[in-house]
Design an enzyme around this catalytic site. Structure first.
Site, PDB file in Angstrom:
ATOM      1  N   ARG A 173       1.039  -1.409  -0.078  1.00  0.00           N
ATOM      2  CA  ARG A 173      -0.184   0.011   0.038  1.00  0.00           C
ATOM      3  C   ARG A 173       0.993   1.361   0.038  1.00  0.00           C
ATOM      4  NH1 ARG A 173      -1.776  -3.625   3.613  1.00  0.00           N
ATOM      5  NH2 ARG A 173      -4.042  -4.524   3.446  1.00  0.00           N
ATOM      6  N   LYS A 207      -1.430  -3.028   8.220  1.00  0.00           N
ATOM      7  CA  LYS A 207      -2.319  -2.729   9.175  1.00  0.00           C
ATOM      8  C   LYS A 207      -2.461  -3.458  10.563  1.00  0.00           C
ATOM      9  CE  LYS A 207      -5.812  -1.815   5.402  1.00  0.00           C
ATOM     10  NZ  LYS A 207      -7.427  -2.010   5.151  1.00  0.00           N
ATOM     11  N   HIS A 279      -3.559   2.441  -5.530  1.00  0.00           N
ATOM     12  CA  HIS A 279      -3.728   0.964  -5.598  1.00  0.00           C
ATOM     13  C   HIS A 279      -3.499   0.337  -6.612  1.00  0.00           C
ATOM     14  CE1 HIS A 279      -4.713  -0.209  -1.523  1.00  0.00           C
ATOM     15  NE2 HIS A 279      -5.712  -1.166  -1.973  1.00  0.00           N
ATOM     16  N   ARG A 282      -0.867  -2.179  -6.541  1.00  0.00           N
ATOM     17  CA  ARG A 282      -1.266  -3.340  -5.663  1.00  0.00           C
ATOM     18  C   ARG A 282      -2.235  -4.432  -6.641  1.00  0.00           C
ATOM     19  NH1 ARG A 282      -0.993  -4.691  -0.327  1.00  0.00           N
ATOM     20  NH2 ARG A 282      -2.961  -5.541   0.650  1.00  0.00           N
ATOM     21  N   HIS A 305      -3.066  -9.901   3.647  1.00  0.00           N
ATOM     22  CA  HIS A 305      -4.460 -10.168   3.616  1.00  0.00           C
ATOM     23  C   HIS A 305      -4.834 -10.884   5.132  1.00  0.00           C
ATOM     24  CE1 HIS A 305      -5.940  -8.900  -0.629  1.00  0.00           C
ATOM     25  NE2 HIS A 305      -5.819  -7.569   0.239  1.00  0.00           N
ATOM     26  N   TYR A 314      -9.395 -11.305  -6.716  1.00  0.00           N
ATOM     27  CA  TYR A 314      -8.681 -11.303  -7.900  1.00  0.00           C
ATOM     28  C   TYR A 314      -8.586 -12.600  -8.661  1.00  0.00           C
ATOM     29  CZ  TYR A 314      -6.519  -7.277  -5.302  1.00  0.00           C
ATOM     30  OH  TYR A 314      -6.150  -5.999  -4.668  1.00  0.00           O
TER      31      TYR A 314
END
Length: 337
Positions: A173, A207, A279, A282, A305, A314
């Protein structure tokens, strides 16, 4: 417990317990402030059974929050005269409020959690947009194609090329990329003690301060090495000492906004017809890996993730591409008129 005090207690809790970034905390704060502002003018209406929605009185006592408050807030966001929010935005705001009410119930400020039974509006599935490998090569090439006005432009071009190469090579990110330090990029020994033949990797902090190690391809490593040798020392001499990998022209850590401008400038020079955002790198990273035969769980780990379900979207993109190619190319797949 007054609403304002309760929200500050909650925000301190999630900052400490969940290790959220300042960006995420600011988003939670904005959502709760929006909820509080709406409560100031919200009507007091009948709720489930004998309960009543709290309305403005909630600002004095969060124990008065009722299910109808959250349901009314959702309806307000979806129909407000100043501009209705999209289902995804409504769902995100509701998620913030529900997280707060769950915390309030856990603290004993609420007898029951009124948000437990409030469901967000269903958002249409939006597939991630990736660009082709050819367009990505054009975009990366345009990053270092600065104006020929002097050496300063060459230095900025070296940094910009290194940033974009890293984004595509790692799927990071934009906030993760600008948050990197020089020591986060390293080369693992191949066992013989020779680092030249080892694997270059990047330690990415995502995150919730979760870290992952992502391989760095030879093109990205070469671009970063060129930037570290020729450009970064010049930028670093202009500001205070910092471990940041990517620096602005004045020697400070490159901001997310500045990185976004770098991407936009490169996209304009490449003259791409597709819209390009941070993004995009990504999405393209994940899509191109899957098209090349990578396992979805490997891609999940590389992207950071928490759930493989997030990564599997995806696979739908590549499945759509395969279907389109098949229907176009196979002689028995075309519809007869």
């Amino acid at each position: 417990m007054p609403f304002e005090r309760a929200t500050e207690t909650y925000l301190r809790h999630i900052a400490i317990e969940r290790g959220l970034s300042q960006h995420t905390l600011s988003a939670y704060r904005r959502d709760l402030l929006t909820f509080g502002s709406w409560l100031e003018t919200a009507p007091v209406v009948e709720s489930d059974g004998a309960d009543r929605a709290g309305g403005p009185a909630v600002l004095d006592d969060v124990g008065r929050i009722a299910r109808a408050d959250l349901a009314g807030f959702v309806e307000h966001l979806a129909t407000r005269p100043s501009g209705p929010l999209a289902p995804r935005s409504v769902a995100r705001m509701l998620s913030s409020v529900r997280s707060f009410t769950a915390f309030a119930a856990g603290e004993g400020w609420l007898q029951l959690d009124p948000g437990a039974s409030v469901r967000p509006p269903k958002a249409p599935m939006r597939l991630p947009k990736a660009i082709s490998v050819h367009d990505m090569e054009r975009l990366l090439g345009a990053a270092s194609a600065g104006s020929p006005d002097g050496a300063a432009d060459d230095l900025v071009g070296l940094r910009d090329r290194a940033l974009l190469e890293l984004l595509y090579a790692t799927g990071a990110r934009i906030s993760e990329a600008v948050g990197l330090s020089v020591d986060d990029v390293t080369t693992l020994s191949d066992g013989s003690g020779d680092l030249d033949d080892g694997l270059s990797v990047v330690k990415v902090t995502g995150k919730g301060n979760k870290q992952r190690v992502v391989p760095l391809g030879s093109f990205a490593r070469a671009a970063i090495d060129a930037y570290l040798v020729r450009a970064r020392p010049v930028f670093a001499a202009r500001g205070a000492s910092t471990p940041a990998l990517f620096l602005g022209a004045r020697g400070a850590r490159l901001s997310r906004q500045s990185a976004w401008l770098v991407i936009q400038a490169a996209a304009e020079r490449a003259e791409l017809s597709e819209h390009v955002s941070p993004h995009t790198f990504r999405h393209s990273f994940a899509t191109h890996l899957l098209e090349g035969g990578a396992d979805v769980r490997v891609v999940q780990e590389l992207l950071g993730h928490a759930s493989v379900a997030t990564t599997q979207i995806y696979t739908m993109v590549t499945a759509d591409m395969l279907r389109d190619v098949y229907q176009t190319a196979h002689p028995r797949a075309r519809r007869t008129s």
